[in-house]
Design an enzyme around this catalytic site. Structure first.
Site: not given
Length: 443
Positions: A321, A380
């Site tokens: 991320h 996700d």
């Protein structure tokens, strides 16, 4: 001809990468350590992933705050009380405090009354001009709603709040109805349109409108509600929210601002990331002989990193991320609840595969790549699995993200208007050489 012109366009657009370092350009508005360049102030959302000690950046487990409240505490609260929390989260983001029972009841009643579309809108705007992309259809529908608004350009807080609340309530209808139109016209499936039920929450109405029989379990609705809460806000710097600030700063209308944010979210580097995770795991399952063999999983993940498997991008989707390094709190929360639904549906074996891939991928990435910070699973990674267990089609994964994130966009749009900021206009340095104009018959 287009191919030749595209080549010319590419050649004339190329910038030597070395020049970015020479002029200290913060590509992606991020510094060399990956931290975002400070471009604004907000009281809405906060993402924390490190502390500063003696001038050193020390990574820590990630935290996400909505209006100063840790999302982990927020979700624990409504999950413990066995109720849905998305509407409560919308209220918190927009108005800065958790609602009382009376305030939440009144707010839910108002949202329920707004879950409707103008007369003939579904027929004329959604069914008559279907698209292969649901996000495109939502964006187009949002722009069309401008024409049905008697006061579309007024950017007073009162009017913008009215418009935002209407869009928050309408997004589930726009997304699900657009999917049904796509499914009917491009996949030749039966067309059905269910009206939302006033007694249902946002999550319940999504499942009710999506499924032919309108049926769903409490566990399914609770998990979808949780996913909506966790996607609702992520600070002012994420691409679609920053887009909302940029477009709002120009003084334009709400429909244009939200359509621009949708365009950002549609991108595979942003809201489309969960689709890539679903596709990647489909490929993983097809190529692993034994899902329990950690050595086989490790070898396959190395192939992914080397660009020798799946889409040859060299990426393990759902890992890493831009902000979080030790952990993404949203993924941690979603993983725990995801396991419950997997157990209910008899998919424990598949959940175990996800968990093994998560842990082995962390090790493989550290071994194979030079990284300046740690790597962790992001939201996700598990959200795609959640949506697949809920039988939510691939075409609706990013639209459901939009259904959630418009609450954050709305809060940020109002914040930009209230604080009367300047039009957002960062600098770009021209490196083009000056040239003399040449008459056309001398070229």
């Amino acid at each position: 001809m287009i191919k030749r012109l595209a080549q010319l366009a590419s050649e004339s657009s190329y910038v030597d990468p070395a020049l970015y370092a020479k002029y200290d350009v913060k590509r992606g508005l991020r510094d060399i350590n990956g931290r975002g360049v400070l471009t604004g102030l907000t009281e809405i959302g906060d993402v924390q992933s490190y502390t500063i000690q003696n001038g050193q950046t020390i990574p820590k487990p990630g935290q996400l705050f909505y209006r100063g409240i840790d999302v982990e505490d927020l979700t624990k609260g409504f999950l413990k009380e066995r109720r849905h929390g998305f509407e409560e989260s919308i209220y918190l983001l927009l108005f800065g405090h958790l609602p009382s029972i009376e305030e939440l009841t009144e707010f839910n009643t108002m949202l329920s009354s707004l879950r409707t579309l103008p007369k003939s809108f579904v027929r004329d705007m959604i069914l008559k001009a279907s698209s292969k992309d649901v996000m495109n259809m939502i964006s187009r529908s949002v722009l069309a709603l401008y024409s049905y608004d008697e006061n579309p350009d007024d950017i007073s807080v009162e009017n913008v709040l009215r418009q935002c609340l209407e869009l928050i309530a309408r997004f589930p209808l726009l997304a699900v109805y657009s999917y049904h139109a796509y499914s009917h016209y491009f996949d030749s499936r039966s067309l059905f349109i269910h009206n939302p039920k006033p007694e249902y929450s946002t999550a319940e109405n999504i499942l009710h409108m999506l499924r032919p029989d309108s049926g769903f379990t409490e566990t399914e609705a609770a998990l979808l509600d949780l996913a909506l809460v966790l996607h609702a806000e992520h600070g002012g710097g994420n691409n679609s929210t920053f887009t909302t600030h940029v477009v709002t700063s120009s003084g334009t209308d709400t429909y244009s601002a939200m359509s621009a944010a949708l365009g950002s979210l549609k991108g595979p580097r942003h809201g489309g990331a969960s689709i890539k995770v679903v596709q990647m795991f489909k490929d993983i399952k097809a190529n692993l002989r034994n899902w329990s063999d950690e050595g086989e999983i490790r070898d396959y993940l190395k192939k992914l990193l080397h660009g020798d498997a799946f889409d040859h991008s060299g990426l393990i989707y759902g890992m890493g991320h831009a902000v979080y390094s030790v952990s993404d709190p949203r993924a941690e929360i979603l993983r725990d609840q995801c396991k419950k639904l997997a157990t209910e549906k008899g998919l424990e074996h598949e959940f175990d595969l996800f968990y093994k891939v998560e842990n082995i991928a962390k090790e493989v990435i550290v071994e194979e790549r030079k990284i300046y910070k740690g790597v962790s699973v992001n939201i996700d990674f598990y959200s795609g699995f959640v949506y697949r267990m809920l039988n939510i089609p691939m075409q609706l994964l990013t639209p459901i993200f939009a259904i959630s994130r418009i609450s954050g966009w709305s809060a940020h749009r109002i914040e930009e208007i209230v604080n009367k900021g300047k039009i957002i206009r960062p600098a770009y340095k021209s490196i083009a050489k000056e040239m003399e104009y040449v008459p056309i018959d001398e070229r």
